[in-house]
Design a protein around this motif. Structure first.
Motif, short mmCIF file in Angstrom:
data_model
loop_
_atom_site.label_atom_id
_atom_site.label_comp_id
_atom_site.label_asym_id
_atom_site.label_seq_id
_atom_site.Cartn_x
_atom_site.Cartn_y
_atom_site.Cartn_z
N LEU A 26 16.47 -66.90 -126.98
CA LEU A 26 17.86 -66.61 -127.29
C LEU A 26 18.55 -65.89 -126.13
N GLY A 27 17.76 -65.23 -125.29
CA GLY A 27 18.34 -64.51 -124.16
C GLY A 27 18.76 -65.41 -123.01
N VAL A 28 18.30 -66.67 -123.01
CA VAL A 28 18.63 -67.59 -121.91
C VAL A 28 20.14 -67.86 -121.84
N PRO A 29 20.79 -68.31 -122.93
CA PRO A 29 22.24 -68.53 -122.84
C PRO A 29 23.01 -67.24 -122.57
N LEU A 30 22.52 -66.12 -123.09
CA LEU A 30 23.17 -64.83 -122.82
C LEU A 30 23.13 -64.51 -121.34
N PHE A 31 21.98 -64.73 -120.72
CA PHE A 31 21.85 -64.48 -119.29
C PHE A 31 22.80 -65.36 -118.48
N LEU A 32 22.87 -66.66 -118.81
CA LEU A 32 23.75 -67.57 -118.09
C LEU A 32 25.21 -67.17 -118.24
N TRP A 33 25.60 -66.74 -119.43
CA TRP A 33 26.98 -66.30 -119.65
C TRP A 33 27.29 -65.05 -118.84
N LEU A 34 26.35 -64.11 -118.80
CA LEU A 34 26.58 -62.86 -118.07
C LEU A 34 26.69 -63.09 -116.57
N ILE A 35 25.81 -63.94 -116.02
CA ILE A 35 25.77 -64.07 -114.56
C ILE A 35 26.78 -65.07 -114.02
N ASP A 41 26.47 -58.53 -113.24
CA ASP A 41 25.13 -58.63 -112.67
C ASP A 41 24.16 -57.59 -113.23
N LEU A 42 24.65 -56.39 -113.52
CA LEU A 42 23.76 -55.35 -114.05
C LEU A 42 23.25 -55.72 -115.45
N TRP A 43 24.14 -56.26 -116.29
CA TRP A 43 23.71 -56.69 -117.61
C TRP A 43 22.77 -57.90 -117.50
N ALA A 44 23.08 -58.82 -116.61
CA ALA A 44 22.20 -59.97 -116.39
C ALA A 44 20.84 -59.51 -115.89
N LEU A 48 17.12 -60.13 -117.59
CA LEU A 48 15.98 -60.65 -116.85
C LEU A 48 14.78 -59.71 -116.94
N ALA A 49 15.05 -58.41 -116.77
CA ALA A 49 13.96 -57.43 -116.84
C ALA A 49 13.33 -57.43 -118.23
N LEU A 50 14.17 -57.53 -119.25
CA LEU A 50 13.67 -57.54 -120.62
C LEU A 50 12.82 -58.78 -120.88
N SER A 51 13.21 -59.91 -120.28
CA SER A 51 12.43 -61.14 -120.46
C SER A 51 11.04 -61.00 -119.84
N GLY A 52 10.97 -60.32 -118.69
CA GLY A 52 9.67 -60.10 -118.06
C GLY A 52 8.79 -59.19 -118.89
N ILE A 53 9.39 -58.15 -119.48
CA ILE A 53 8.62 -57.21 -120.30
C ILE A 53 8.10 -57.89 -121.56
N LEU A 82 12.31 -72.19 -119.40
CA LEU A 82 13.76 -72.12 -119.54
C LEU A 82 14.34 -70.98 -118.74
N TYR A 83 13.67 -69.83 -118.75
CA TYR A 83 14.16 -68.70 -117.96
C TYR A 83 14.12 -69.01 -116.48
N ILE A 84 13.04 -69.60 -116.02
CA ILE A 84 12.92 -69.93 -114.61
C ILE A 84 13.97 -70.96 -114.21
N PHE A 85 14.12 -72.02 -115.02
CA PHE A 85 15.07 -73.07 -114.69
C PHE A 85 16.51 -72.56 -114.72
N SER A 86 16.87 -71.80 -115.77
CA SER A 86 18.24 -71.30 -115.87
C SER A 86 18.55 -70.30 -114.75
N THR A 87 17.57 -69.50 -114.38
CA THR A 87 17.78 -68.54 -113.30
C THR A 87 17.95 -69.26 -111.97
N ILE A 88 17.16 -70.31 -111.76
CA ILE A 88 17.29 -71.08 -110.52
C ILE A 88 18.69 -71.68 -110.41
#
Length: 204
Positions: A26-35, A41-44, A48-53, A82-88
């Motif tokens: 669920l955090g993937v679309p949120l990340f894309l919207w933020l960035i 960038d700080l929220w994005a 990202l940090a939360l996804s790693g944890i 999905l996180y890797i692809f969306s971040t790329i």
């Protein structure tokens, strides 16, 4: 004894590790919207940090609480991809990473994706995840927040850039190394037609 406990719980769906994996999805679309839309960038970076944890925690808790499930084995790598692809995609659009680096990452998954129909024709659903693939994912999930933090001037941003690219290079190298091992694993499975056991499962 430990293997038997794991097998008993393979069909469980509603577990804390699975919930963590779902939250990462669920955090993937949120990340894309933020960035991309808000450029917050700080929220994005926080997402990202939360996804790693949570990527670390879901596997850790699943093993400790004997909550390894078939659903979790699907959700966890799906969330990673999905996180890797969306971040790329987001980083290329924001000029944080060059296009050639993105192609290098994505082409590995395209290669493995081509194996799926071949494996399924032989009755094999997926390849077991091994430690090297998880190590590559961890490197990339650490690299992306650092590269995002590296935007700007100053000592902190410079250090983030250096360490971010160090993790990124190691991540890509391990990513492709794991990909080669997956291809070799698929070749052996196609030859024998017998599913292999996950390697180093206790380290995942």
């Amino acid at each position: 004894m430990e293997v038997q406990e794991t097998e008993v719980q393979t069909d469980r769906v509603f577990t804390i590790p699975n919930l963590l994996s779902l939250l990462r999805l669920l955090g993937v679309p949120l990340f894309l919207w933020l960035i991309l839309v808000q450029e917050a960038d700080l929220w994005a970076l926080a997402v990202l940090a939360l996804s790693g944890i949570t990527d670390y925690l879901d596997g850790k808790l699943a093993r400790r609480w004997n909550q390894i499930s078939r659903v979790g084995e699907l959700l966890d790598p799906l969330a990673d991809r999905l996180y890797i692809f969306s971040t790329i995609v987001a980083f290329v659009l924001r000029d944080i990473i060059p296009l050639w680096f993105a192609i290098l990452l994505v082409s590995r998954d395209v290669l493995l994706l081509c194996l799926v129909p071949i494996l399924r024709r032989r009755g094999l659903i997926s390849l077991p995840v091994h430690f090297l693939g998880k190590a590559a994912t961890f490197c990339l999930l650490y690299a992306f927040p650092l590269l995002l933090l590296g935007i700007g001037d100053g000592t902190l941003h410079t250090l983030a850039q250096v360490f971010g690219w160090a993790f990124a290079v190691w991540g890509v190298a391990l990513y492709w190394w794991a990909g080669v091992l997956y291809v070799e694993q698929a070749r052996r499975l196609l030859r024998t037609g017998v599913a292999a056991e996950p390697e180093d499962e206790h380290d995942q």
